[in-house]
Design a protein around this motif. Structure first.
Motif, PDB file in Angstrom:
ATOM      1  N   MET A 113       0.649  -1.219   0.055  1.00 54.11           N
ATOM      2  CA  MET A 113      -0.058   0.005   0.041  1.00 54.11           C
ATOM      3  C   MET A 113       0.990   1.148  -0.127  1.00 54.11           C
ATOM      4  O   MET A 113       0.471   2.217  -0.827  1.00 54.11           O
ATOM      5  N   SER A 114       1.873   1.165   0.846  1.00 56.04           N
ATOM      6  CA  SER A 114       2.788   2.412   0.834  1.00 56.04           C
ATOM      7  C   SER A 114       3.360   2.522  -0.783  1.00 56.04           C
ATOM      8  O   SER A 114       3.691   3.473  -1.109  1.00 56.04           O
ATOM      9  N   LEU A 115       3.849   1.417  -1.055  1.00 59.78           N
ATOM     10  CA  LEU A 115       4.616   1.373  -2.304  1.00 59.78           C
ATOM     11  C   LEU A 115       3.604   1.728  -3.457  1.00 59.78           C
ATOM     12  O   LEU A 115       3.987   3.054  -4.412  1.00 59.78           O
ATOM     13  N   LEU A 147      -7.464   5.539  -4.331  1.00 56.85           N
ATOM     14  CA  LEU A 147      -8.556   4.826  -3.519  1.00 56.85           C
ATOM     15  C   LEU A 147      -8.932   3.313  -4.219  1.00 56.85           C
ATOM     16  O   LEU A 147      -9.143   2.290  -3.440  1.00 56.85           O
ATOM     17  N   VAL A 148      -9.434   3.622  -5.444  1.00 56.71           N
ATOM     18  CA  VAL A 148      -9.645   2.321  -6.054  1.00 56.71           C
ATOM     19  C   VAL A 148      -8.820   1.388  -6.246  1.00 56.71           C
ATOM     20  O   VAL A 148      -8.897   0.143  -5.913  1.00 56.71           O
ATOM     21  N   LEU A 165      -8.904  -2.636  -4.434  1.00 54.60           N
ATOM     22  CA  LEU A 165      -8.533  -3.667  -5.329  1.00 54.60           C
ATOM     23  C   LEU A 165      -7.392  -4.504  -4.773  1.00 54.60           C
ATOM     24  O   LEU A 165      -7.450  -5.679  -4.607  1.00 54.60           O
ATOM     25  N   SER A 166      -6.486  -3.658  -4.175  1.00 56.42           N
ATOM     26  CA  SER A 166      -5.166  -4.122  -3.433  1.00 56.42           C
ATOM     27  C   SER A 166      -5.600  -4.968  -2.270  1.00 56.42           C
ATOM     28  O   SER A 166      -4.997  -6.180  -1.951  1.00 56.42           O
ATOM     29  N   SER A 167      -6.568  -4.610  -1.470  1.00 57.86           N
ATOM     30  CA  SER A 167      -6.939  -5.141  -0.180  1.00 57.86           C
ATOM     31  C   SER A 167      -7.575  -6.448  -0.433  1.00 57.86           C
ATOM     32  O   SER A 167      -7.592  -7.328   0.353  1.00 57.86           O
ATOM     33  N   ILE A 168      -8.528  -6.392  -1.525  1.00 57.43           N
ATOM     34  CA  ILE A 168      -9.068  -7.734  -2.130  1.00 57.43           C
ATOM     35  C   ILE A 168      -8.133  -8.796  -2.201  1.00 57.43           C
ATOM     36  O   ILE A 168      -8.336  -9.560  -2.048  1.00 57.43           O
TER      37      ILE A 168
END
Length: 267
Positions: free
Chosen positions: A200-202, A243-244, A248-251
């Motif tokens: 997420m930071s990247l 944010l999108v 998507l990354s979280s999923i």
């Protein structure tokens, strides 16, 4: 051979267009914003912003494996019995965790050019070299990512009981096979939450490459904001796009997490 490369380039361009979520055949901008300032084509800024999204995603995806591999070997060096390796790895992580990411980017982008030109000048070649912004961004983000990644992986290594290594020895595995079959699956499962946060930071740090001219989301929306005088709209659009990507990354991370824990569920 040139015809083959041309055909591959055309095919890749068609794939990029067909699966473009913003300006592709069924893209959001093309369907819902055809008469607005973000319309695709010459009528709006849709194509430019869609290109910026592709650059941001490409940079993050290329940086991730490079940073992971570097971080893995640095983590191994940090727990090595060789004091010189531990010292070198410790200096590496201290430097790149201590420097601001933007400063690291400037050092790589400008410093690498100066180093190459100095080497060429020493060899008698007088030619100006300019480093590709995408390559410089990848190198800078990779070293920063790897320095944090190594600490996450080091903690994961220490969380694995030493008996796991002894079990591999008892089975007659050499250390490489023990690492691949026994240690690495556990390492991924333990380190995944921390690596997810680093991803997420990247993803956010890719916005920094806009300062060296790379046409990512932030640069493209910034140019559109200056030209159209609609700064709030375009920067809000950039927020929504990031944010999108984060959602998507979280999923995706959640799916990987469930996949790595499937053996625990079977028990």
């Amino acid at each position: 051979m040139s015809g083959l490369f041309s055909a591959l380039s055309s095919f890749w361009a068609w794939i990029g267009y067909a699966f473009d979520p913003l300006c592709g055949p069924v893209g959001l901008f093309r369907i819902f914003a055809s008469d607005t300032i973000v319309a695709c084509g010459d009528a709006g800024w849709g194509d430019e912003i869609a290109f910026g999204v592709k650059v941001t995603i490409s940079l993050a995806l290329v940086t991730l494996p490079v940073g992971l591999v570097l971080g893995f070997f640095i983590a191994l060096a940090l727990q090595s019995r060789d004091k010189a390796l531990r010292t070198a790895a410790g200096i590496y992580t201290t430097i790149f965790r201590g420097l601001p990411e933007l400063l690291t980017l400037f050092i790589v982008y400008y410093g690498l050019q100066m180093a190459i030109q100095s080497m060429l000048a020493y060899m008698g070649v007088e030619e100006r070299i300019e480093i590709n912004a995408f390559f410089a961004g990848m190198i800078a983000l990779s070293v920063v990512f790897s320095s944090y990644c190594s600490e996450v992986l080091l903690s994961a290594f220490r969380a694995i009981p030493k008996g796991q290594y002894e079990a591999g020895d008892a089975l007659g595995f050499h250390r490489g096979r023990t690492m691949l079959l026994i240690i690495l699956p556990q390492l991924i499962r333990i380190a995944l939450p921390g690596l997810g946060n680093l991803w997420m930071s990247l993803l956010k740090d890719t916005a920094l490459v806009s300062v060296i001219g790379l046409s990512d989301i932030l640069r493209q929306t910034g140019v559109a904001a200056k030209v159209s005088k609609e700064a709030f709209f375009f920067y809000l659009l950039a927020c929504c796009l990031f944010l999108v990507l984060a959602m998507l990354s979280s999923i995706g991370i959640g799916f990987i997490d469930r996949w790595t824990k499937r053996s625990e569920v079977r028990r």
